[in-house]
Design an enzyme around this catalytic site. Structure first.
Site, mmCIF file in Angstrom:
data_model
loop_
_atom_site.group_PDB
_atom_site.id
_atom_site.type_symbol
_atom_site.label_atom_id
_atom_site.label_comp_id
_atom_site.label_asym_id
_atom_site.label_seq_id
_atom_site.Cartn_x
_atom_site.Cartn_y
_atom_site.Cartn_z
ATOM 1 N NE ARG A 185 -31.862 -7.186 19.295
ATOM 2 C CZ ARG A 185 -31.577 -8.422 19.648
ATOM 3 N NH1 ARG A 185 -31.070 -9.262 18.770
ATOM 4 N NH2 ARG A 185 -31.796 -8.825 20.874
ATOM 5 C CG HIS A 236 -7.801 -7.810 11.065
ATOM 6 N ND1 HIS A 236 -8.180 -7.130 12.197
ATOM 7 C CD2 HIS A 236 -6.686 -7.208 10.613
ATOM 8 C CE1 HIS A 236 -7.315 -6.170 12.436
ATOM 9 N NE2 HIS A 236 -6.388 -6.190 11.498
ATOM 10 C CB ILE A 237 -13.829 -11.084 8.823
ATOM 11 C CG1 ILE A 237 -13.775 -11.952 10.076
ATOM 12 C CG2 ILE A 237 -14.731 -11.711 7.762
ATOM 13 C CD1 ILE A 237 -15.090 -12.112 10.787
ATOM 14 N N GLY A 272 0.840 -1.193 0.000
ATOM 15 C CA GLY A 272 0.000 0.000 0.000
ATOM 16 C C GLY A 272 0.873 1.239 0.000
ATOM 17 C CG ASP A 277 -8.341 0.690 3.677
ATOM 18 O OD1 ASP A 277 -9.123 -0.224 3.995
ATOM 19 O OD2 ASP A 277 -7.560 1.220 4.489
ATOM 20 N N GLY A 326 -11.598 0.929 6.738
ATOM 21 C CA GLY A 326 -11.554 2.180 5.989
ATOM 22 C C GLY A 326 -11.101 3.267 6.939
ATOM 23 C CB THR A 368 -4.847 -0.995 0.181
ATOM 24 O OG1 THR A 368 -5.800 -0.656 1.197
ATOM 25 C CG2 THR A 368 -5.029 -0.008 -0.951
ATOM 26 N N GLY A 424 2.222 3.097 2.306
ATOM 27 C CA GLY A 424 3.372 3.112 3.216
ATOM 28 C C GLY A 424 4.533 2.312 2.637
HETATM 29 O O1 F6P Z 1 -4.867 -0.464 5.382
HETATM 30 C C1 F6P Z 1 -5.761 -1.490 5.410
HETATM 31 C C2 F6P Z 1 -6.377 -1.658 6.765
HETATM 32 O O2 F6P Z 1 -7.223 -2.727 6.577
HETATM 33 C C3 F6P Z 1 -7.071 -0.444 7.363
HETATM 34 O O3 F6P Z 1 -8.366 -0.260 6.884
HETATM 35 C C4 F6P Z 1 -7.023 -0.766 8.831
HETATM 36 O O4 F6P Z 1 -7.114 0.394 9.626
HETATM 37 C C5 F6P Z 1 -5.686 -1.394 8.967
HETATM 38 O O5 F6P Z 1 -5.437 -2.047 7.742
HETATM 39 C C6 F6P Z 1 -5.552 -2.339 10.128
HETATM 40 O O6 F6P Z 1 -4.281 -2.873 10.122
HETATM 41 P P1 F6P Z 1 -3.651 -3.835 11.222
HETATM 42 O O7 F6P Z 1 -4.684 -4.114 12.264
HETATM 43 O O8 F6P Z 1 -3.249 -5.046 10.482
HETATM 44 O O9 F6P Z 1 -2.492 -3.093 11.757
#
Ligand code: F6P
Length: 377
Positions: free
Chosen positions: A180, A288-289, A119, A145, A188, A143, A121
């Protein structure tokens, strides 16, 4: 097979996503089949170039059967900035500059080029290595995102949207049964693409994204309107980076050598709505799913096309480029320019307007304010 004598490396950095293995497989197969090159896999992102034992030869056998697999066979890390690598010294975590060691190991491994899949970074670091150490790097954007401006889409995004949409579909039925208000938190950090796409595809009633700070009263009105029309349940999709007007993102931790860890955005909204409406809410955090599981056919093919295109660039000596998707075509851009600008949801853009036309609320205006966006079913 006779080797051309050329060797390329490949690494995956940053948060993983579905489709990484498709890229790795395409890099290996294209390098061998088209260019007779050898391929070295660097393990755990840039860490694999800090520690010399973290490199493996990649051939047909190593990439056999990985196309439908999530994750990355090479491992990844989003804490491994070699220019400021966190290391414990005398009981304290300090930043150590290992960039020279990375360059040395790149040469020691006999690499003519390196395909860096990551990504913004990871690709910013790739640009730094190119500029300061002269490493021959080709970038591949990834990514979930989908927030890199230089490519129309990143692989991983489609798979994440499918996961989030399926979750919204499932929550719909139980929300309806129990009358509900259900909140779904999706990933994101700075960009609300997953929330917008999954929210629209899943028929959400409101979508809260980082680009459009929300007014809680607006969400209250939306839910009240639905109730008054006999809709006794509501689905609200919340991006993890969503924040109220004048407020901050919900952060659970601020690590010294990493981005703030987000969490709690949906719970925060749910708690306020529960108080305002005196009605039960439930929160589902997909977390993370969304980064796991088998890539969709779209992501497999995009990853494969990116991997092959990256090897073509490396074979031509066209370094410092990042592969990208423009419309339906694979192209490439200057990597340094590519990582300069992120891609955010345009609050006035077509997708947001389409969602608004369907009555999906972004809760962007306070009730009663001038120019107030109407609450619609
Ligand atoms: O950059 C992708 C992403 O899924 C972001 O949406 C989220 O904030 C981040 O990674 C979480 O990363 P980790 O928990 O792996 O450090």
């Amino acid at each position: 097979m006779r080797s051309s004598g050329k060797r390329i490396g490949v690494l995956t950095g940053g948060g993983d996503c579905p489709g990484l293995n498709a890229v790795i497989r395409a890099v290996v197969k294209t390098a061998i089949n088209v260019y007779d090159m050898e391929v070295t896999g660097i393990l755990d992102g840039y860490e694999g170039l800090i520690y010399p034992e973290k490199a493996v030869a990649l051939g047909y056998d190593e990439v056999k059967g990985i196309l439908p697999q999530g994750g990355t066979i090479l491992g990844s890390s989003n804490r491994g900035n070699p220019f400021a690598f966190p290391e414990e010294r005398d009981g304290k975590v300090v930043a150590v500059d290992y960039s020279d060691r990375v360059a040395e190991n790149y040469h020691r491994l006999g690499l003519d080029g390196l395909v860096v899949i990551g990504g913004d970074g990871t690709l910013k670091l790739a640009t730094r290595f190119k500029n300061t150490r002269g490493l021959n790097i080709v970038g591949v954007p990834k990514t979930i995102d989908n927030d890199l401006s230089a490519t129309d889409v990143t692989f991983g995004f489609d798979s994440a949207v499918v996961t989030a949409t399926e979750a919204i579909d499932k929550l719909h039925s139980t929300a309806e049964s129990h009358h509900r208000i259900m909140f779904v938190e999706v990933m994101g950090r700075d960009a609300g693409w997953i929330a917008l796409h999954a929210g629209l595809a899943g028929g959400a009633d409101a979508i809260l994204i980082p680009e459009i700070p929300y007014f809680i009263e607006k969400l209250q009105k939306k839910i009240e309107l639905r109730e008054s029309k006999g809709r006794k349940f509501s689905i609200v999709v919340v991006a993890e980076g969503a924040r109220p007007v004048g407020g901050e993102m919900s952060v659970v931790k601020r690590p010294a050598f990493d981005l703030p860890r987000l969490g709690g955005a949906a719970q925060r909204v749910a708690d306020e709505i529960e108080k305002l409406l005196e009605k039960e809410t439930r929160v589902t955090v997909l977390g993370h799913i969304q980064r796991g599981g088998s890539p969709t056919p779209f992501d497999r093919n995009l990853g494969t096309r990116f991997g092959t295109a990256a090897v073509h660039l490396a074979a031509e000596g066209n370094y410092g480029r990042m592969v990208c998707l423009r419309g339906r075509e694979i192209d490439s851009v200057d990597m340094e320019v590519a990582v300069e600008k992120k891609k955010y949801v345009d609050p006035q853009g077509e997708m947001v307007q389409t969602a608004r036309a369907l009555g999906i609320d972004f809760c962007s205006m306070p009730e009663g304010s001038a120019g107030q966006e109407d609450v619609k079913l």
